[in-house]
Design a protein around this motif. Sequence first.
Motif, short mmCIF file in Angstrom:
data_model
loop_
_atom_site.label_atom_id
_atom_site.label_comp_id
_atom_site.label_asym_id
_atom_site.label_seq_id
_atom_site.Cartn_x
_atom_site.Cartn_y
_atom_site.Cartn_z
N THR A 48 0.86 -1.18 0.00
CA THR A 48 0.00 0.00 0.00
C THR A 48 0.89 1.23 0.00
N HIS A 49 0.57 2.19 -0.84
CA HIS A 49 1.34 3.43 -0.91
C HIS A 49 0.63 4.51 -0.10
N TYR A 50 1.41 5.32 0.60
CA TYR A 50 0.86 6.43 1.38
C TYR A 50 1.29 7.73 0.74
N ILE A 51 0.35 8.67 0.68
CA ILE A 51 0.62 9.96 0.05
C ILE A 51 -0.01 11.05 0.92
N THR A 52 0.67 12.18 1.00
CA THR A 52 0.16 13.32 1.75
C THR A 52 -0.35 14.36 0.75
N VAL A 53 -1.60 14.75 0.94
CA VAL A 53 -2.26 15.69 0.03
C VAL A 53 -2.88 16.81 0.86
N PRO A 54 -2.73 18.07 0.45
CA PRO A 54 -3.39 19.16 1.18
C PRO A 54 -4.91 19.07 1.05
N PRO A 126 13.12 15.64 -8.07
CA PRO A 126 12.62 16.51 -6.99
C PRO A 126 12.21 17.90 -7.47
N THR A 127 12.95 18.43 -8.43
CA THR A 127 12.61 19.75 -8.97
C THR A 127 11.27 19.72 -9.69
N LEU A 128 11.06 18.70 -10.49
CA LEU A 128 9.81 18.61 -11.23
C LEU A 128 8.64 18.24 -10.33
N SER A 129 8.88 17.41 -9.33
CA SER A 129 7.76 17.00 -8.46
C SER A 129 7.30 18.11 -7.54
N SER A 130 8.10 19.15 -7.38
CA SER A 130 7.68 20.27 -6.54
C SER A 130 6.73 21.22 -7.27
N ARG A 131 6.56 21.04 -8.57
CA ARG A 131 5.61 21.87 -9.31
C ARG A 131 4.19 21.60 -8.83
N GLU A 132 3.41 22.63 -8.70
CA GLU A 132 2.03 22.47 -8.22
C GLU A 132 1.17 21.71 -9.21
N SER A 133 1.45 21.86 -10.50
CA SER A 133 0.64 21.17 -11.51
C SER A 133 0.92 19.66 -11.54
N GLN A 135 1.20 17.85 -8.73
CA GLN A 135 0.73 17.29 -7.46
C GLN A 135 -0.68 16.73 -7.60
N PRO A 136 -0.97 15.63 -6.93
CA PRO A 136 -2.34 15.12 -6.95
C PRO A 136 -3.26 16.03 -6.14
N VAL A 137 -4.50 16.11 -6.55
CA VAL A 137 -5.49 16.93 -5.86
C VAL A 137 -6.70 16.06 -5.52
N ILE A 138 -7.41 16.46 -4.48
CA ILE A 138 -8.63 15.77 -4.10
C ILE A 138 -9.78 16.33 -4.93
N LEU A 139 -10.42 15.46 -5.71
CA LEU A 139 -11.50 15.88 -6.59
C LEU A 139 -12.86 15.79 -5.91
N SER A 140 -13.09 14.71 -5.20
CA SER A 140 -14.36 14.55 -4.50
C SER A 140 -14.13 13.75 -3.23
N VAL A 141 -15.05 13.94 -2.28
CA VAL A 141 -14.94 13.31 -0.97
C VAL A 141 -16.20 12.48 -0.74
N GLY A 142 -16.00 11.24 -0.33
CA GLY A 142 -17.13 10.37 -0.02
C GLY A 142 -17.63 10.62 1.40
N LEU A 143 -18.71 10.00 1.74
CA LEU A 143 -19.26 10.12 3.08
C LEU A 143 -18.33 9.48 4.10
N PRO A 144 -18.30 10.02 5.32
CA PRO A 144 -17.53 9.36 6.36
C PRO A 144 -18.11 7.97 6.64
N PRO A 145 -17.28 7.03 7.09
CA PRO A 145 -17.76 5.67 7.25
C PRO A 145 -18.83 5.51 8.33
N ASP A 146 -18.92 6.43 9.29
CA ASP A 146 -19.90 6.28 10.36
C ASP A 146 -21.22 7.00 10.08
#
Length: 158
Positions: A48-54, A126-133, A135-146
Amino acid sequence: MIKEWATVVSWQGGEAVLSCDVKASCSSCASRAGCGTRVLNKLGPQTTHYITVPSEKPLTPGQKVELGIAESSLLGSALLVYMSPLAGLFIMAAVFQALFGSDIAAACGAALGGVGGFLLARGFSPTLSSRESWQPVILSVGLPPDILRVETPSSESR
């Protein structure tokens, strides 16, 4: 835009840690019984890969989010990773062949060029990955599991 679903591991201070499961590329093909790629996928680690997204929106662990990344960034990174070692291999093989005139020298030059191209790609990434374009972005959010709960009538209450 290339899209993929991920699961929230944690959210803190506007940063979401997401887990993305590795998917085997060959699970639904009609010729999967005789496919060599399917065998190679079984040999590799299923991690499993872990990623940090704003994320400005608070998220709860277990919640599903849809991530998106631009096709141009994926193509650019693939071009960098695959073409720079290949170009280094051919260029240095030709240079060593022209300078020393032997196949052994060309093979050594090819090996040096391939490693040099890999190191060049590693240095630029590292230089190219620091570009904002890129970076992955959150497009939509599902309902919380509870939030969503389905209750079925038990056989005792009838």
